[in-house]
Design an enzyme around this catalytic site. Structure first.
Site, mmCIF file in Angstrom:
data_model
loop_
_atom_site.group_PDB
_atom_site.id
_atom_site.type_symbol
_atom_site.label_atom_id
_atom_site.label_comp_id
_atom_site.label_asym_id
_atom_site.label_seq_id
_atom_site.Cartn_x
_atom_site.Cartn_y
_atom_site.Cartn_z
ATOM 1 C CB THR A 122 -4.727 4.056 -26.174
ATOM 2 O OG1 THR A 122 -5.463 4.971 -26.978
ATOM 3 C CG2 THR A 122 -4.383 4.658 -24.655
ATOM 4 N N GLY B 21 -11.732 -0.434 -28.204
ATOM 5 C CA GLY B 21 -13.202 -1.078 -27.914
ATOM 6 C C GLY B 21 -13.377 -2.368 -28.705
ATOM 7 C CD GLU C 130 -9.901 8.692 -32.740
ATOM 8 O OE1 GLU C 130 -10.664 7.590 -32.617
ATOM 9 O OE2 GLU C 130 -8.846 8.523 -33.241
HETATM 10 C C1 LIG Z 1 -17.627 3.452 -41.964
HETATM 11 C C2 LIG Z 1 -18.375 4.772 -41.380
HETATM 12 C C3 LIG Z 1 -18.292 4.964 -40.067
HETATM 13 C C4 LIG Z 1 -19.002 6.201 -39.653
HETATM 14 C C5 LIG Z 1 -19.276 6.143 -38.242
HETATM 15 C C6 LIG Z 1 -19.747 7.414 -37.538
HETATM 16 C C7 LIG Z 1 -20.069 7.130 -36.079
HETATM 17 C C8 LIG Z 1 -19.432 7.445 -35.067
HETATM 18 C C9 LIG Z 1 -19.195 6.817 -34.140
HETATM 19 C C10 LIG Z 1 -17.846 7.140 -33.297
HETATM 20 C C11 LIG Z 1 -17.590 5.979 -32.222
HETATM 21 C C12 LIG Z 1 -16.084 6.412 -31.952
HETATM 22 C C13 LIG Z 1 -15.530 5.233 -31.384
HETATM 23 C C14 LIG Z 1 -14.112 5.717 -31.292
HETATM 24 C C15 LIG Z 1 -13.344 5.096 -29.919
HETATM 25 C C16 LIG Z 1 -12.153 6.058 -29.704
HETATM 26 C C17 LIG Z 1 -10.971 5.523 -30.416
HETATM 27 C C18 LIG Z 1 -9.720 6.133 -30.069
HETATM 28 O O1 LIG Z 1 -9.608 6.790 -29.098
HETATM 29 S S1 LIG Z 1 -8.385 5.616 -30.739
HETATM 30 C C19 LIG Z 1 -6.834 6.355 -30.267
HETATM 31 C C20 LIG Z 1 -6.827 7.989 -30.446
HETATM 32 N N1 LIG Z 1 -5.464 8.491 -29.973
HETATM 33 C C21 LIG Z 1 -5.525 9.897 -30.165
HETATM 34 O O2 LIG Z 1 -6.357 10.493 -30.819
HETATM 35 C C22 LIG Z 1 -4.158 10.050 -29.717
HETATM 36 C C23 LIG Z 1 -3.858 11.789 -29.651
HETATM 37 N N2 LIG Z 1 -2.431 12.022 -30.100
HETATM 38 C C24 LIG Z 1 -2.280 12.371 -31.272
HETATM 39 O O3 LIG Z 1 -2.947 12.518 -32.015
HETATM 40 C C25 LIG Z 1 -0.768 12.909 -31.425
HETATM 41 O O4 LIG Z 1 0.051 12.043 -30.732
HETATM 42 C C26 LIG Z 1 -0.492 14.318 -31.183
HETATM 43 C C27 LIG Z 1 -1.209 14.972 -32.576
HETATM 44 C C28 LIG Z 1 -0.997 14.816 -29.964
HETATM 45 C C29 LIG Z 1 0.915 14.654 -31.420
HETATM 46 O O5 LIG Z 1 1.607 13.964 -32.212
HETATM 47 P P1 LIG Z 1 3.347 14.185 -32.532
HETATM 48 O O6 LIG Z 1 3.537 13.012 -33.509
HETATM 49 O O7 LIG Z 1 3.913 14.198 -31.038
HETATM 50 O O8 LIG Z 1 3.026 15.497 -33.158
HETATM 51 P P2 LIG Z 1 3.655 16.965 -32.839
HETATM 52 O O9 LIG Z 1 2.746 17.477 -31.941
HETATM 53 O O10 LIG Z 1 5.397 16.929 -32.504
HETATM 54 O O11 LIG Z 1 3.557 17.744 -34.122
HETATM 55 C C30 LIG Z 1 4.411 17.430 -35.417
HETATM 56 C C31 LIG Z 1 3.458 17.645 -36.459
HETATM 57 O O12 LIG Z 1 2.549 16.674 -37.021
HETATM 58 C C32 LIG Z 1 1.373 17.316 -37.208
HETATM 59 N N3 LIG Z 1 0.417 16.294 -37.061
HETATM 60 C C33 LIG Z 1 0.123 15.823 -35.811
HETATM 61 N N4 LIG Z 1 -0.892 14.983 -36.006
HETATM 62 C C34 LIG Z 1 -1.596 15.045 -37.178
HETATM 63 C C35 LIG Z 1 -2.139 14.286 -38.033
HETATM 64 N N5 LIG Z 1 -3.430 13.534 -37.463
HETATM 65 N N6 LIG Z 1 -2.432 14.794 -39.481
HETATM 66 C C36 LIG Z 1 -1.433 15.559 -39.982
HETATM 67 N N7 LIG Z 1 -0.547 16.273 -39.101
HETATM 68 C C37 LIG Z 1 -0.507 15.887 -37.955
HETATM 69 C C38 LIG Z 1 1.468 18.459 -36.354
HETATM 70 O O13 LIG Z 1 0.522 19.519 -36.840
HETATM 71 C C39 LIG Z 1 3.025 19.061 -36.538
HETATM 72 O O14 LIG Z 1 2.927 19.576 -37.888
HETATM 73 P P3 LIG Z 1 4.327 20.875 -37.849
HETATM 74 O O15 LIG Z 1 3.593 21.799 -37.052
HETATM 75 O O16 LIG Z 1 5.444 20.177 -37.176
HETATM 76 O O17 LIG Z 1 4.094 21.119 -39.298
HETATM 77 C C1 LIG Z 2 -14.238 5.414 -24.170
HETATM 78 C C2 LIG Z 2 -12.885 5.380 -24.589
HETATM 79 C C3 LIG Z 2 -12.678 4.641 -25.625
HETATM 80 C C4 LIG Z 2 -11.579 4.422 -26.103
HETATM 81 N N1 LIG Z 2 -11.291 3.701 -27.194
HETATM 82 C C5 LIG Z 2 -10.050 3.480 -27.642
HETATM 83 C C6 LIG Z 2 -9.654 2.504 -28.735
HETATM 84 O O1 LIG Z 2 -10.732 1.787 -29.236
HETATM 85 N N2 LIG Z 2 -8.442 2.541 -29.369
HETATM 86 C C7 LIG Z 2 -7.408 3.144 -28.667
HETATM 87 O O2 LIG Z 2 -6.246 3.182 -29.071
HETATM 88 N N3 LIG Z 2 -7.519 3.924 -27.459
HETATM 89 C C8 LIG Z 2 -8.798 4.213 -27.235
HETATM 90 N N4 LIG Z 2 -8.995 5.192 -25.994
HETATM 91 C C9 LIG Z 2 -8.025 5.874 -25.583
HETATM 92 C C10 LIG Z 2 -7.921 7.579 -25.985
HETATM 93 O O3 LIG Z 2 -7.669 7.741 -27.328
HETATM 94 C C11 LIG Z 2 -7.303 8.149 -24.818
HETATM 95 O O4 LIG Z 2 -7.579 7.995 -23.862
HETATM 96 C C12 LIG Z 2 -6.981 9.505 -25.146
HETATM 97 O O5 LIG Z 2 -6.199 9.611 -26.572
HETATM 98 C C13 LIG Z 2 -6.361 10.404 -24.208
HETATM 99 O O6 LIG Z 2 -5.084 9.702 -23.829
HETATM 100 P P1 LIG Z 2 -4.766 9.459 -22.277
HETATM 101 O O7 LIG Z 2 -5.884 8.846 -21.755
HETATM 102 O O8 LIG Z 2 -3.385 9.060 -22.344
HETATM 103 O O9 LIG Z 2 -4.975 10.968 -21.434
HETATM 104 P P2 LIG Z 2 -3.569 11.763 -20.944
HETATM 105 O O10 LIG Z 2 -2.933 12.320 -22.301
HETATM 106 O O11 LIG Z 2 -2.929 10.919 -20.066
HETATM 107 O O12 LIG Z 2 -4.433 13.061 -20.670
HETATM 108 C C14 LIG Z 2 -4.427 13.326 -18.926
HETATM 109 C C15 LIG Z 2 -4.240 14.754 -18.977
HETATM 110 O O13 LIG Z 2 -2.888 15.183 -19.393
HETATM 111 C C16 LIG Z 2 -3.073 16.415 -20.327
HETATM 112 N N5 LIG Z 2 -1.989 16.317 -21.292
HETATM 113 C C17 LIG Z 2 -1.547 15.181 -21.844
HETATM 114 N N6 LIG Z 2 -0.652 15.672 -22.811
HETATM 115 C C18 LIG Z 2 -0.643 16.967 -22.759
HETATM 116 C C19 LIG Z 2 0.297 18.197 -23.476
HETATM 117 N N7 LIG Z 2 1.049 17.716 -24.385
HETATM 118 N N8 LIG Z 2 -0.210 19.305 -23.282
HETATM 119 C C20 LIG Z 2 -1.181 19.484 -22.329
HETATM 120 N N9 LIG Z 2 -1.863 18.615 -21.687
HETATM 121 C C21 LIG Z 2 -1.585 17.271 -21.934
HETATM 122 C C22 LIG Z 2 -4.572 16.165 -20.816
HETATM 123 O O14 LIG Z 2 -5.053 17.584 -21.363
HETATM 124 C C23 LIG Z 2 -5.491 15.690 -19.878
HETATM 125 O O15 LIG Z 2 -5.665 16.763 -19.146
HETATM 126 C C24 LIG Z 2 -10.333 5.264 -25.790
HETATM 127 C C25 LIG Z 2 -10.633 6.179 -24.556
HETATM 128 C C26 LIG Z 2 -11.975 5.972 -24.099
HETATM 129 C C27 LIG Z 2 -12.136 7.169 -22.735
#
Ligand SMILES: CCCCCCCCCCCCCCCCCC(=O)SCCNC(=O)CCNC(=O)[C@H](O)C(C)(C)COP(=O)(O)OP(=O)(O)OC[C@H]1O[C@@H](n2cnc3c(N)ncnc32)[C@H](O)[C@@H]1OP(=O)(O)O
Ligand SMILES: Cc1cc2nc3c(=O)[nH]c(=O)nc-3n(C[C@H](O)[C@H](O)[C@H](O)COP(=O)(O)OP(=O)(O)OC[C@H]3O[C@@H](n4cnc5c(N)ncnc54)[C@H](O)[C@@H]3O)c2cc1C
Length: 670
Positions: free
Chosen positions: A156, A195, A438
């Site tokens: 991010t 993080g 995530e």
């Molecule tokens: C060792 C063990 C450990 C266990 C631990 C357990 C304990 C838990 C503890 C948890 C603590 C966690 C802390 C984590 C902290 C947070 C870290 C973060 O936020 S990090 C930051 C996290 N940040 C975020 O999560 C960012 C969120 N944003 C995104 O993920 C992407 O930009 C997007 C999905 C929104 C759009 O992507 P874009 O490229 O614009 O895609 P389009 O919309 O244009 O779609 C095109 C095509 O791609 C497809 N497709 C898409 N994704 C996937 C996929 N993953 N795959 C496959 N396909 C995928 C989609 O379906 C479509 O298919 P089609 O229809 O064409 O066939």
């Molecule tokens: C506690 C915490 C820990 C994190 N840890 C990490 C980390 O370790 N590593 C890392 O890389 N990132 C990390 N992040 C970042 C996190 O993954 C992003 O904040 C998250 O993916 C959301 O993205 P954004 O902040 O850009 O929100 P934005 O996308 O700006 O969202 C703002 C608003 O816009 C809307 N919006 C945006 N796009 C669309 C769309 N396409 N359609 C409709 N609505 C939309 C959303 O629904 C939301 O209401 C962390 C965030 C937090 C809060």
């Protein structure tokens, strides 16, 4: 049941509740853990960590400064992970243990407001495992596992979190030196949020736009050293720091990061999927989405984490509701336990049931994840879209409901729930973050909607797609109301299908009127999100149903009955959340809704005697609950009073501000 480490005299109300329980709570604990052996192992792990005197803190962290909180978190994190290494060396640290140690069970007991090293384990190592070549793994994995290097996942940026194709950090390949040059061309290109990035990590997986031979190939992962391995000083060209205080997770050390023409070797691009050859030639993987693999992994594990946090809040609020007396139901009668108010039961019991529902969906999703990643290893990508859609919707629904649940359960504890010593505010801070990180929940629901609409439009054969199989024939199903979970599932499926169909029709109508498909999609997105959400809830009810069917074959009759009641409660509660849609998309009548409401009330009454037993079965130690309101012995008032004494303001009879400000102010007003 010996879940408590506090051996105080147990509150008589709780003794009474425990005597009333109709099933063996230990049997349920074993079932939730997997079996008796697993319960034993978990308990021994808990003692291993929680009985360690070095991991206990006398001063509540809320009274520490931001800096002190971080330093204390690092101190503890190092002890925790040294102990994890010890378990690992003894072959006792599997994925489940990491889940406990890093997530809402042991993790939040040991480090109450977040671990500075979580990202190292949850994203840095998994990215190396999923996206590095064998040679790269040989170079990095061992160092990472043994914590010789500490990493994070830097994706991010200030300007972009959701739209990762729009990230601005640049990695330009220089074939002359066989290096990439990393650069942050704008302020908005600075990494923001990772993080542990602030002061803890010395390495990061950095996602950057790859340029080679003058062409941009989109975002790719690179392993980048940020700090000197000895001095921990930032390396030349690295601009790094912490982003400041947040609603919660204040000890996760989230950071910012900028690059000023930082050079890294070509071999630091993770090249399992895509490659850059020494001469700069780009070799593409079969799917550009394989780079997104770590995000899928984390979304999958978060569903279980949502269940764990909810278990914690449900245990606290249910025990408190059993010992708290307030008001009157009938005149001249003693004040009842607040758990006897039906509105209170309505706040508590559906969330107790939700813990089970999420746990079973989490197990199902984890299996799907393992199967599909196994298939990816052998080059089969067919099931990736379903895994992506399922992980998006389950992460979104479970985190949203867990956050709402924790807040509802906090409100159910009245004023005392507002105290940080109840641990409900901190728990809320941790859970609500899940709705954003995530993948922001609305965005994830739209990803699932994209999958659903694609299937609906293309009339895809869904026989082999378990999450959407129901779409085949549920549009015109029309069965009259029956008081069964099967009927509820069928009505939910029909509702979800109806909503998908309607959203699709609205997209088509808008396109026919001349809107571009993307505008039609955006203009229909409220309906699309709602369709995806009910699709997700339907799946959770269905999975709960099939799991209980299986489990009932192995449980006692008493426990089987209780499991069926909580399944029914979850199903009825879920369908009643969608009453309007039920009336729109099925033949359900308003009389049927009354019957459902009556069923809900019957279930609340049936579960009432077992409520405390159910949360006792979650078997959360007092140190895990860390709550004045939720301890096993129910001595709430004593604990609240004791905790209040820890306030630094109570350490002296008169605070100096009285003489400095208050007294002069009071006198001047005479
Ligand atoms: C060792 C063990 C450990 C266990 C631990 C357990 C304990 C838990 C503890 C948890 C603590 C966690 C802390 C984590 C902290 C947070 C870290 C973060 O936020 S990090 C930051 C996290 N940040 C975020 O999560 C960012 C969120 N944003 C995104 O993920 C992407 O930009 C997007 C999905 C929104 C759009 O992507 P874009 O490229 O614009 O895609 P389009 O919309 O244009 O779609 C095109 C095509 O791609 C497809 N497709 C898409 N994704 C996937 C996929 N993953 N795959 C496959 N396909 C995928 C989609 O379906 C479509 O298919 P089609 O229809 O064409 O066939
Ligand atoms: C506690 C915490 C820990 C994190 N840890 C990490 C980390 O370790 N590593 C890392 O890389 N990132 C990390 N992040 C970042 C996190 O993954 C992003 O904040 C998250 O993916 C959301 O993205 P954004 O902040 O850009 O929100 P934005 O996308 O700006 O969202 C703002 C608003 O816009 C809307 N919006 C945006 N796009 C669309 C769309 N396409 N359609 C409709 N609505 C939309 C959303 O629904 C939301 O209401 C962390 C965030 C937090 C809060």
């Amino acid at each position: 049941m010996t879940s408590s480490t506090n051996k105080g005299k147990v509150n008589p109300d709780l003794i009474n509740e425990r005597n009333k329980c109709t099933f063996n709570t230990l049997e349920l604990t074993h079932l939730l853990d997997g079996d008796e052996v697993k319960t034993k192992e978990r308990k021994s792990r808990e003692s291993f960590f929680l009985d360690d005197a070095d991991l206990k803190t006398e001063v509540p962290i809320e009274y520490l400064s931001h800096k002190e909180k971080y330093e204390e978190a690092v101190r503890k994190a190092c002890i925790v992970f040294r102990k994890v290494q010890q378990l690992q060396n003894e072959g006792k640290a599997g994925v489940d243990n990491y889940r406990e140690i890093l997530g809402g069970q042991l993790g939040s007991a040991l480090l109450k407001d977040g671990h500075p090293l979580t990202l190292h384990y949850v994203m840095f190592i998994p990215t190396l495992m999923g996206q590095a070549t064998i040679q790269q793994q040989a170079e990095w994995i061992q160092k990472a596992w043994s914590c010789n290097i500490i990493g994070t996942y830097a994706q991010t940026e200030l300007g972009h979190g959701t739209f990762i194709r729009g990230l601005e950090t640049i990695a330009t390949y220089d074939p002359k030196t066989e290096e990439f040059v990393l650069d942050s061309p704008t302020l908005t290109s600075y990494k923001w949020w990772p993080g542990g990035l602030g002061q803890s990590a010395n390495y990061a997986i950095v996602l950057a736009q790859l340029y080679t031979l003058g062409k941009c190939h989109g975002i790719h992962p690179f392993i980048v050293q940020l700090r000197d391995e000895e001095t921990h000083e930032p390396l030349s060209g690295i601009i790094i720091g912490e982003i400041g205080c947040k609603l919660g997770m204040n000890t996760t050390n989230n950071g910012y990061l900028g690059f000023n023409k930082v050079r890294i070797p070509r071999t630091n691009m993770l090249m399992k999927n895509n490659q850059v050859l020494p001469d700069g030639t780009y070799v593409k993987s079969p799917s550009s989405k394989l780079t997104y693999g770590t995000m899928i992994f984390v979304r999958v594990v978060l569903v279980q984490d949502a269940a764990t946090y909810l278990k914690k809040a449900a245990t606290i609020a249910t025990r408190y509701s059993a010992v708290r007396h307030q008001s009157q139901i009938k005149p001249n009668e003693p004040e009842p336990q607040i758990i006897d108010f039906v509105t209170q039961q309505h706040k508590l019991f559906p969330y107790i049931a939700t813990c089970f529902a999420f746990q079973y969906s989490a197990t199902w999703l984890w299996e799907l994840y393992n199967n599909v990643t196994g298939e990816l290893e052998s080059g089969h990508l067919d099931n990736l879209p379903e895994l992506h859609a399922a992980s998006c919707v389950l992460k979104a629904v479970s985190s949203a409901d867990a956050a709402l649940g924790v807040e509802t359960l906090r409100l159910a504890c009245g004023g005392h729930g507002y105290m940080t010593s109840s641990n409900l505010p901190t728990t809320y801070g941790l859970v609500t973050a899940m709705c954003t990180y995530e993948g922001e929940n609305t965005v994830l629901l739209l990803q699932t909607a994209r999958f659903l609409i694609k299937i609906w439009q293309n009339k895809t054969n869904v026989t082999n797609l378990p999450t959407v199989r129901y779409l085949q024939n549920s549009l015109n199903r029309n069965s009259p109301f029956e008081k069964t979970v099967s009927w509820i599932i069928s009505a939910l499926q029909q509702t979800a299908t109806g909503k998908i169909d309607l959203a699709n029709r609205h997209i088509n109508e808008r396109v026919k009127k001349g809107e571009a498909y993307e505008d039609a999609w955006n203009n229909t997105s409220i309906e699309l999100v709602a369709a995806a959400e009910i699709h997700g809830r339907t799946f959770i009810v269905e999975t709960f149903f099939s799991t209980v069917q299986k489990l009932r074959k192995q449980t006692s009759v008493e426990l089987g009955t209780v499991l069926s009641q909580i399944l029914e409660l979850y199903a009825v509660y879920t369908i009643l959340r969608s009453t309007g849609d039920l009336l729109r998309f099925t033949r359900t009548s308003s009389q049927d809704i009354e019957l459902l409401q009556g069923w809900l009330e019957e279930l609340l009454a049936a579960i009432r005697p077992n409520a405390v037993g159910l949360v006792d079965s979650f078997d959360m130690r007092d140190e895990v609950l860390a709550s004045t309101l939720g301890a096993y012995d129910g001595n709430v008032y004593q604990r609240l009073f004791e905790e209040a004494q820890k306030s630094p303001l109570n350490s002296e009879p008169v605070n100096k501000s009285f003489h400095l400000y208050l007294k002069p102010f009071m006198k001047s007003n005479l």
